[in-house]
Design an enzyme around this catalytic site. Structure first.
Site, mmCIF file in Angstrom:
data_model
loop_
_atom_site.group_PDB
_atom_site.id
_atom_site.type_symbol
_atom_site.label_atom_id
_atom_site.label_comp_id
_atom_site.label_asym_id
_atom_site.label_seq_id
_atom_site.Cartn_x
_atom_site.Cartn_y
_atom_site.Cartn_z
ATOM 1 C CD GLN A 19 37.180 26.531 29.956
ATOM 2 O OE1 GLN A 19 37.274 27.424 29.131
ATOM 3 N NE2 GLN A 19 36.102 26.377 30.721
ATOM 4 C CG HIS A 200 31.054 36.005 27.698
ATOM 5 N ND1 HIS A 200 32.314 35.973 27.144
ATOM 6 C CD2 HIS A 200 30.961 34.904 28.501
ATOM 7 C CE1 HIS A 200 32.955 34.892 27.571
ATOM 8 N NE2 HIS A 200 32.165 34.236 28.406
ATOM 9 C CG ASP A 251 36.376 32.784 28.767
ATOM 10 O OD1 ASP A 251 36.240 31.902 29.623
ATOM 11 O OD2 ASP A 251 35.444 33.106 27.989
HETATM 12 ZN ZN LIG Z 1 33.926 31.972 31.483
#
Ligand SMILES: [Zn+2]
Length: 336
Positions: A19, A200, A251
């Site tokens: 990402q 989270h 993340d």
């Molecule tokens: Zn994640």
């Protein structure tokens, strides 16, 4: 000689290295439309692109002071091997958190059964890599998968990482399917315990936080990503009040800076509590290092140095350096 302070390396307990390619892209009105764009990136990955791009991202992490990384990996078994090689090239300790994905997402994310998933885990372990299990989420894993994976992790003494309570919609869907909230379902299926890290927990309620505390589970906060995706604020007062261990993750890698993650935690805690010094600086540095290593099951990981002659630390007394790091510095103060 440059004055240098030795510290334990920072530990990035939750990364999706692919990402990193989305940094600077602002598509997506909310988490779910961002997720559609993310799936497009995941679709095009190959072992070659993973080895090349991940090694650059891991190098960026290493320079920022992360010397160990938990890669939460859901883009294929061959690509998992490539991620391990990329980490070796970049000089970071990697724990491959292989994701179990029973439904939804892309074809390449999914295994046919929990047994097929555990065979993939076994094959990575047989190759000598450090591996943890990672039921992706209660969205992606049916109840029977959670039970089987929880049992396996417990029997093998492996770390178990799972996303939970990042977005309200996930909770509504879980309630509709199971009449349980996500962390309640994880408790019922044997997925909580001292080797479990819930990633989270942004929208966890009091009952879910009690379950985490009673079971000795941890929470991994990823503040720069949670801000970027509009996830919400973590319930810091309630997490800290229950003594739930915390660690950090980069993340989505929208930002790679452990000091910024820690500053976000304390900044959020202060805004919520309307007071200062909620988490002392030394404790924040432990959240950024030792607690992350514990979440990944690592006993040792490389240390780092802090450049005490850096402009960000000018006129700071030696005893005040930890506080100056978390409140006034970026990762560019890190030296080898
Ligand atoms: Zn994640």
């Amino acid at each position: 000689m440059t004055a240098r302070l030795a510290l334990p390396g920072f530990v990035n307990a939750h990364s999706h290295a692919f990402q990193r390619a989305m940094r600077g892209q602002v598509e997506g009105g909310d988490f779910w439309t961002w997720r559609d764009v993310m799936l497009g990136h995941a679709r095009g990955l190959t072992p070659d692109t993973v080895r090349r791009d991940y090694s650059e991202t891991y190098r960026e992490m290493r320079e920022a002071g992360y010397t160990a990384v938990g890669e939460f990996h859901y883009v294929g078994l061959a690509e998992a091997g490539a991620a391990v090689e990329a980490a070796r090239e970049a000089g970071v300790e990697l724990v491959l958190l292989l994701a179990a994905y029973g439904r939804g997402g892309l074809d390449r994310f999914r295994q046919d059964s929990a047994a097929a998933y555990l065979e993939e885990v076994e094959s990575l372990r047989a190759g000598g890599g450090r591996v943890g299990v990672a039921p992706h989420s209660v969205r992606a894993c049916p109840r029977e998968w959670l039970e089987e994976i929880g049992r396996y992790a417990d029997g093998e003494g492996l770390a178990l990482h799972v996303h939970a309570d990042e977005q309200p919609r996930e909770i509504e869907e879980c309630l509709a399917e199971h009449r349980l909230r996500p962390i309640e379902l994880l408790a019922e299926t044997g997925c909580l315990g001292p080797r479990t890290t819930v990633v989270h927990a942004t929208h966890a309620d009091g009952r879910e936080l009690d379950l985490l505390a009673e079971s000795g589970s941890r929470v991994c906060l990823c503040p720069t990503t949670e801000a970027n995706l509009g996830d919400g604020f973590p319930p810091l007062d309630d997490l800290l009040g229950r003594g739930i261990p915390l660690c950090i993750g980069s993340d989505s890698n929208v930002r790679i800076d452990p000091l910024e993650e820690l500053r976000e935690i304390e900044g959020t805690a202060r805004r919520q509590a309307l007071r200062r010094n909620v988490v002392p600086p030394e404790r924040l540095l432990e959240i950024g290092s030792r607690e992350g290593a514990a979440a990944l099951g690592l006993d040792s990981w490389p240390g780092i140095g802090i450049d005490l002659s850096h402009a960000s630390l000018r006129s700071v007394e030696r005893d005040d350096v930890p506080a100056a790091l978390v409140h006034g510095c970026g990762a560019d103060v890190v030296t080898a």
